[in-house]
Design a protein around this motif. Sequence first.
Motif, PDB file in Angstrom:
ATOM      1  N   ARG A  45       0.840  -1.200   0.000  1.00 43.94           N
ATOM      2  CA  ARG A  45       0.000   0.000   0.000  1.00 43.94           C
ATOM      3  C   ARG A  45       0.869   1.241   0.000  1.00 43.94           C
ATOM      4  O   ARG A  45       1.827   1.339   0.762  1.00 43.94           O
ATOM      5  N   LEU A  46       0.522   2.185  -0.872  1.00 41.16           N
ATOM      6  CA  LEU A  46       1.212   3.471  -0.891  1.00 41.16           C
ATOM      7  C   LEU A  46       0.343   4.500  -0.184  1.00 41.16           C
ATOM      8  O   LEU A  46      -0.867   4.336  -0.069  1.00 41.16           O
ATOM      9  N   HIS A  47       0.977   5.563   0.267  1.00 46.72           N
ATOM     10  CA  HIS A  47       0.238   6.602   0.980  1.00 46.72           C
ATOM     11  C   HIS A  47      -0.828   7.190   0.050  1.00 46.72           C
ATOM     12  O   HIS A  47      -0.530   7.572  -1.080  1.00 46.72           O
ATOM     13  N   PRO A  48      -2.075   7.278   0.524  1.00 49.32           N
ATOM     14  CA  PRO A  48      -3.162   7.788  -0.323  1.00 49.32           C
ATOM     15  C   PRO A  48      -2.892   9.183  -0.883  1.00 49.32           C
ATOM     16  O   PRO A  48      -3.314   9.498  -1.995  1.00 49.32           O
ATOM     17  N   ALA A  49      -2.164  10.027  -0.152  1.00 49.94           N
ATOM     18  CA  ALA A  49      -1.884  11.382  -0.647  1.00 49.94           C
ATOM     19  C   ALA A  49      -1.028  11.345  -1.907  1.00 49.94           C
ATOM     20  O   ALA A  49      -1.202  12.177  -2.805  1.00 49.94           O
ATOM     21  N   MET A  50      -0.116  10.386  -1.996  1.00 51.50           N
ATOM     22  CA  MET A  50       0.715  10.281  -3.205  1.00 51.50           C
ATOM     23  C   MET A  50      -0.137   9.880  -4.405  1.00 51.50           C
ATOM     24  O   MET A  50       0.014  10.435  -5.497  1.00 51.50           O
ATOM     25  N   LEU A  51      -1.033   8.924  -4.202  1.00 53.95           N
ATOM     26  CA  LEU A  51      -1.899   8.490  -5.290  1.00 53.95           C
ATOM     27  C   LEU A  51      -2.839   9.610  -5.707  1.00 53.95           C
ATOM     28  O   LEU A  51      -3.074   9.827  -6.901  1.00 53.95           O
ATOM     29  N   LYS A  52      -3.333  10.356  -4.738  1.00 55.75           N
ATOM     30  CA  LYS A  52      -4.229  11.472  -5.029  1.00 55.75           C
ATOM     31  C   LYS A  52      -3.510  12.544  -5.840  1.00 55.75           C
ATOM     32  O   LYS A  52      -4.059  13.083  -6.803  1.00 55.75           O
ATOM     33  N   GLN A  53      -2.274  12.833  -5.477  1.00 54.10           N
ATOM     34  CA  GLN A  53      -1.496  13.841  -6.191  1.00 54.10           C
ATOM     35  C   GLN A  53      -1.309  13.433  -7.658  1.00 54.10           C
ATOM     36  O   GLN A  53      -1.418  14.266  -8.556  1.00 54.10           O
ATOM     37  N   MET A  54      -1.049  12.174  -7.893  1.00 51.68           N
ATOM     38  CA  MET A  54      -0.883  11.714  -9.265  1.00 51.68           C
ATOM     39  C   MET A  54      -2.203  11.813 -10.034  1.00 51.68           C
ATOM     40  O   MET A  54      -2.228  12.285 -11.165  1.00 51.68           O
ATOM     41  N   ARG A  55      -3.298  11.399  -9.406  1.00 51.87           N
ATOM     42  CA  ARG A  55      -4.613  11.500 -10.062  1.00 51.87           C
ATOM     43  C   ARG A  55      -4.928  12.949 -10.405  1.00 51.87           C
ATOM     44  O   ARG A  55      -5.439  13.240 -11.476  1.00 51.87           O
ATOM     45  N   GLU A  56      -4.622  13.860  -9.475  1.00 49.78           N
ATOM     46  CA  GLU A  56      -4.906  15.275  -9.711  1.00 49.78           C
ATOM     47  C   GLU A  56      -4.074  15.838 -10.857  1.00 49.78           C
ATOM     48  O   GLU A  56      -4.464  16.818 -11.475  1.00 49.78           O
ATOM     49  N   SER A  57      -2.934  15.226 -11.134  1.00 44.56           N
ATOM     50  CA  SER A  57      -2.127  15.674 -12.275  1.00 44.56           C
ATOM     51  C   SER A  57      -2.493  14.914 -13.552  1.00 44.56           C
ATOM     52  O   SER A  57      -1.821  15.028 -14.569  1.00 44.56           O
ATOM     53  N   GLY A  58      -3.566  14.117 -13.490  1.00 45.33           N
ATOM     54  CA  GLY A  58      -4.088  13.450 -14.676  1.00 45.33           C
ATOM     55  C   GLY A  58      -3.480  12.091 -14.965  1.00 45.33           C
ATOM     56  O   GLY A  58      -3.634  11.563 -16.068  1.00 45.33           O
ATOM     57  N   ILE A  59      -2.798  11.504 -13.977  1.00 36.06           N
ATOM     58  CA  ILE A  59      -2.158  10.208 -14.179  1.00 36.06           C
ATOM     59  C   ILE A  59      -2.788   9.182 -13.243  1.00 36.06           C
ATOM     60  O   ILE A  59      -2.752   9.338 -12.028  1.00 36.06           O
ATOM     61  N   ALA A  60      -3.354   8.135 -13.826  1.00 31.05           N
ATOM     62  CA  ALA A  60      -3.880   7.032 -13.024  1.00 31.05           C
ATOM     63  C   ALA A  60      -2.706   6.180 -12.559  1.00 31.05           C
ATOM     64  O   ALA A  60      -1.699   6.065 -13.262  1.00 31.05           O
ATOM     65  N   VAL A  61      -2.806   5.610 -11.368  1.00 34.73           N
ATOM     66  CA  VAL A  61      -1.735   4.772 -10.832  1.00 34.73           C
ATOM     67  C   VAL A  61      -2.292   3.401 -10.508  1.00 34.73           C
ATOM     68  O   VAL A  61      -3.326   3.269  -9.846  1.00 34.73           O
ATOM     69  N   GLU A  62      -1.600   2.382 -10.993  1.00 34.16           N
ATOM     70  CA  GLU A  62      -1.945   0.992 -10.711  1.00 34.16           C
ATOM     71  C   GLU A  62      -0.783   0.393  -9.933  1.00 34.16           C
ATOM     72  O   GLU A  62       0.347   0.376 -10.420  1.00 34.16           O
ATOM     73  N   VAL A  63      -1.035  -0.057  -8.694  1.00 35.79           N
ATOM     74  CA  VAL A  63       0.017  -0.639  -7.853  1.00 35.79           C
ATOM     75  C   VAL A  63      -0.186  -2.147  -7.808  1.00 35.79           C
ATOM     76  O   VAL A  63      -1.268  -2.625  -7.464  1.00 35.79           O
ATOM     77  N   GLN A  64       0.861  -2.894  -8.179  1.00 33.38           N
ATOM     78  CA  GLN A  64       0.786  -4.349  -8.215  1.00 33.38           C
ATOM     79  C   GLN A  64       2.129  -4.928  -7.781  1.00 33.38           C
ATOM     80  O   GLN A  64       3.115  -4.199  -7.670  1.00 33.38           O
ATOM     81  N   ASP A  65       2.158  -6.238  -7.539  1.00 35.09           N
ATOM     82  CA  ASP A  65       3.466  -6.870  -7.370  1.00 35.09           C
ATOM     83  C   ASP A  65       4.170  -6.773  -8.727  1.00 35.09           C
ATOM     84  O   ASP A  65       3.535  -6.624  -9.771  1.00 35.09           O
ATOM     85  N   THR A  66       5.503  -6.819  -8.713  1.00 33.46           N
ATOM     86  CA  THR A  66       6.254  -6.527  -9.935  1.00 33.46           C
ATOM     87  C   THR A  66       5.959  -7.467 -11.102  1.00 33.46           C
ATOM     88  O   THR A  66       5.793  -6.992 -12.232  1.00 33.46           O
ATOM     89  N   PRO A  67       5.872  -8.790 -10.901  1.00 29.83           N
ATOM     90  CA  PRO A  67       5.554  -9.637 -12.065  1.00 29.83           C
ATOM     91  C   PRO A  67       4.234  -9.246 -12.739  1.00 29.83           C
ATOM     92  O   PRO A  67       4.154  -9.175 -13.968  1.00 29.83           O
ATOM     93  N   ASN A  68       3.207  -8.968 -11.951  1.00 32.42           N
ATOM     94  CA  ASN A  68       1.926  -8.550 -12.526  1.00 32.42           C
ATOM     95  C   ASN A  68       2.004  -7.154 -13.120  1.00 32.42           C
ATOM     96  O   ASN A  68       1.349  -6.864 -14.124  1.00 32.42           O
ATOM     97  N   ALA A  69       2.796  -6.274 -12.512  1.00 32.63           N
ATOM     98  CA  ALA A  69       2.972  -4.930 -13.058  1.00 32.63           C
ATOM     99  C   ALA A  69       3.606  -4.995 -14.443  1.00 32.63           C
ATOM    100  O   ALA A  69       3.217  -4.250 -15.348  1.00 32.63           O
ATOM    101  N   CYS A  70       4.572  -5.887 -14.628  1.00 35.35           N
ATOM    102  CA  CYS A  70       5.193  -6.067 -15.953  1.00 35.35           C
ATOM    103  C   CYS A  70       4.148  -6.506 -16.971  1.00 35.35           C
ATOM    104  O   CYS A  70       4.091  -5.971 -18.094  1.00 35.35           O
ATOM    105  N   ALA A  71       3.320  -7.464 -16.598  1.00 35.11           N
ATOM    106  CA  ALA A  71       2.278  -7.954 -17.507  1.00 35.11           C
ATOM    107  C   ALA A  71       1.276  -6.846 -17.834  1.00 35.11           C
ATOM    108  O   ALA A  71       0.865  -6.681 -18.995  1.00 35.11           O
TER     109      ALA A  71
END
Length: 90
Positions: A45-71
């Motif tokens: 889990r990442l801090h919600p404020a970091m995810l919110k900041q990215m969303r507010e700048s127009g970037i969606a963030v998907e957090v996954q374990d690395t093998p799934n993130a690569c896929a």
Amino acid sequence: PHSVPSVSPQVGSYRDISHESLSLFRLLEPRIEILVLGTGDRVERLHPAMLKQMRESGIAVEVQDTPNACATFNFLTSEKRVAAAGLIPP
């Protein structure tokens, strides 16, 4: 549109992910629409404020374990989405 994979060398663990380390992704041109973060062996889990900041700048963030993130990143790029990845080795 091009996809830009990127790794921030100062991030060795999900605990190192910060507003500053994510700032690189807000500067990329062309602007990315989604950032896929791979947090190693497990989804962390990442801090919600970091995810919110990215969303507010127009970037969606998907957090996954690395093998799934690569896929996910590979799928997004195959769909011609403008994506970037920050991957911490498992």
